[in-house]
Motif scaffolding. Structure first.
Motif, short mmCIF file in Angstrom:
data_model
loop_
_atom_site.label_atom_id
_atom_site.label_comp_id
_atom_site.label_asym_id
_atom_site.label_seq_id
_atom_site.Cartn_x
_atom_site.Cartn_y
_atom_site.Cartn_z
N UNK A 134 0.83 -1.22 0.00
CA UNK A 134 0.00 0.00 0.00
C UNK A 134 0.86 1.27 0.00
N UNK A 135 1.91 1.27 0.82
CA UNK A 135 2.77 2.46 0.92
C UNK A 135 3.43 2.81 -0.40
N UNK A 136 4.02 1.80 -1.04
CA UNK A 136 4.67 2.03 -2.34
C UNK A 136 3.61 2.42 -3.38
N UNK A 137 2.45 1.76 -3.31
CA UNK A 137 1.35 2.08 -4.22
C UNK A 137 0.93 3.55 -4.10
N UNK A 138 0.84 4.03 -2.87
CA UNK A 138 0.48 5.44 -2.63
C UNK A 138 1.50 6.38 -3.26
N UNK A 139 2.78 6.11 -2.98
CA UNK A 139 3.85 6.96 -3.51
C UNK A 139 3.85 6.96 -5.04
N UNK A 140 3.65 5.76 -5.62
CA UNK A 140 3.67 5.65 -7.08
C UNK A 140 2.47 6.38 -7.70
N UNK A 141 1.27 6.20 -7.11
CA UNK A 141 0.07 6.85 -7.68
C UNK A 141 0.20 8.38 -7.62
N UNK A 142 0.64 8.91 -6.46
CA UNK A 142 0.79 10.36 -6.32
C UNK A 142 1.81 10.87 -7.35
N UNK A 143 2.91 10.15 -7.51
CA UNK A 143 3.95 10.56 -8.47
C UNK A 143 3.43 10.51 -9.90
N UNK A 144 2.65 9.47 -10.22
CA UNK A 144 2.10 9.35 -11.58
C UNK A 144 1.13 10.50 -11.87
N UNK A 145 0.29 10.83 -10.88
CA UNK A 145 -0.66 11.94 -11.07
C UNK A 145 0.12 13.25 -11.27
N UNK A 146 1.18 13.43 -10.49
CA UNK A 146 2.02 14.63 -10.62
C UNK A 146 2.66 14.67 -12.02
N UNK A 147 3.16 13.53 -12.47
CA UNK A 147 3.77 13.47 -13.82
C UNK A 147 2.75 13.86 -14.88
N UNK A 148 1.51 13.44 -14.69
CA UNK A 148 0.44 13.83 -15.60
C UNK A 148 0.20 15.33 -15.58
N UNK A 149 0.21 15.90 -14.36
CA UNK A 149 0.03 17.36 -14.22
C UNK A 149 1.15 18.12 -14.92
N UNK A 150 2.38 17.62 -14.77
CA UNK A 150 3.54 18.27 -15.41
C UNK A 150 3.42 18.18 -16.93
N UNK A 151 3.01 17.01 -17.42
CA UNK A 151 2.87 16.82 -18.87
C UNK A 151 1.82 17.77 -19.43
N UNK A 152 0.68 17.87 -18.74
CA UNK A 152 -0.40 18.75 -19.22
C UNK A 152 0.05 20.21 -19.18
N UNK A 153 0.67 20.63 -18.06
CA UNK A 153 1.10 22.04 -17.95
C UNK A 153 2.17 22.36 -18.99
N UNK A 154 3.06 21.41 -19.27
CA UNK A 154 4.10 21.64 -20.29
C UNK A 154 3.47 21.79 -21.67
N UNK A 155 2.45 20.96 -21.93
CA UNK A 155 1.76 21.04 -23.23
C UNK A 155 1.06 22.39 -23.37
N UNK A 156 0.43 22.86 -22.29
CA UNK A 156 -0.27 24.16 -22.32
C UNK A 156 0.76 25.29 -22.55
N UNK A 157 1.90 25.20 -21.87
CA UNK A 157 2.95 26.22 -22.02
C UNK A 157 3.50 26.23 -23.45
N UNK A 158 3.69 25.04 -24.01
CA UNK A 158 4.21 24.95 -25.38
C UNK A 158 3.22 25.55 -26.38
N UNK A 159 1.93 25.27 -26.14
CA UNK A 159 0.90 25.79 -27.03
C UNK A 159 0.88 27.32 -26.97
#
Lengths: 104, 138
Positions: free
Chosen positions: B101-126
């Motif tokens: 569960x602990x590793x799962x929590x860390x991985x899920x939060x990091x994946x969601x953050x990576x998604x946020x970074x990808x979306x914000x980078x795409x918006x900035x590029x646009x």
């Protein structure tokens, strides 16, 4: 119930943050991220519990539900208290600084 | 039992990383790693700022989960602080929970953050592309 209450708190904070954007003085984004972080962590917890209990997970005993709701509200209160401390320390509108200068 | 310790440990690492990156961004003359790499003209959130989103989610989530563990009597204000650490059998179950569960929590939060970074980078590029096109037109 704790997960549900925290998710609602996260959604409300995100909506308020979006409504006030780009003015981020009140740091609602920070509060929202805190609740989203906790929500994601409890989601993982819920998935593991569901894997263990199955459909029983969705029908908790009323006493457990009440306890979880009480915990959820306490979690929201703690999140808000942490956010308030951050706001008071950072003093984005300079209110505390002005009040202290007035007192001198 | 103590699953929140895994994201909390990740939060320590990412907080240190954010501080180091922020110092490099300030000292290196390049305020923004992304901007320097792409030759961007529009204002972008520096990577240290994006890393702070992850820090907030990890620290905030861990703090709120700590309350839950205190609530359930799994964390106590006296040594060894974790009730499961009192005997070997419970300690093994606690470590198993941290690893799943602990590793799962860390991985899920990091994946969601990576998604946020990808979306914000795409918006900035646009936004950057739009500005470049507007500059060419004028």
């Amino acid at each position: 119930m704790t997960l549900l209450i925290t998710v609602f708190a996260a959604i409300i904070c995100t909506v308020l943050w979006y409504k006030n954007a780009p003015d981020g003085k009140m740091r609602l984004g920070t509060l929202g991220l805190m609740f989203w972080g906790a929500s994601l962590m409890w989601l993982v917890d819920a998935i593991f519990e569901y894997a263990e209990k199955g459909a029983e997970f969705f029908t908790p005993a009323p006493e457990d539900m009440l306890n979880d709701a009480y915990l959820g509200l306490s979690v929201v209160a703690l999140g808000l208290a942490v956010w308030l401390v951050i706001i008071l320390i950072k003093d984005p509108k300079g209110v505390i600084k002005a009040a202290l200068q007035k007192g001198k | 039992m103590a699953c929140f310790l895994v994201p909390a440990a990740e939060a320590i690492v990412t907080t240190v990383a954010a501080k180091v990156i922020e110092r490099k961004e300030k000292n290196g003359g390049s305020v923004n790693i992304d901007n320097a790499a792409s030759g961007s003209k529009t204002a972008k959130t520096p990577f240290s700022g994006k890393l702070r989103w992850l820090n907030t989610m990890l620290w905030g989530g861990s703090a709120l989960l700590l309350l839950e563990h205190v609530w359930h009597g799994e964390v106590v204000p006296w040594f060894p602080f974790l009730t499961a650490a009192a005997n070997a059998e419970d300690a093994a179950a606690m470590l198993r929970e941290m690893a799943t569960a602990g590793v799962g929590m860390a991985v899920l939060v990091t994946l969601v953050w990576a998604g946020m970074v990808a979306v914000s980078s795409a918006i900035e590029k646009r936004a950057d592309k739009k500005q470049t096109a507007a500059e060419r037109e004028s």
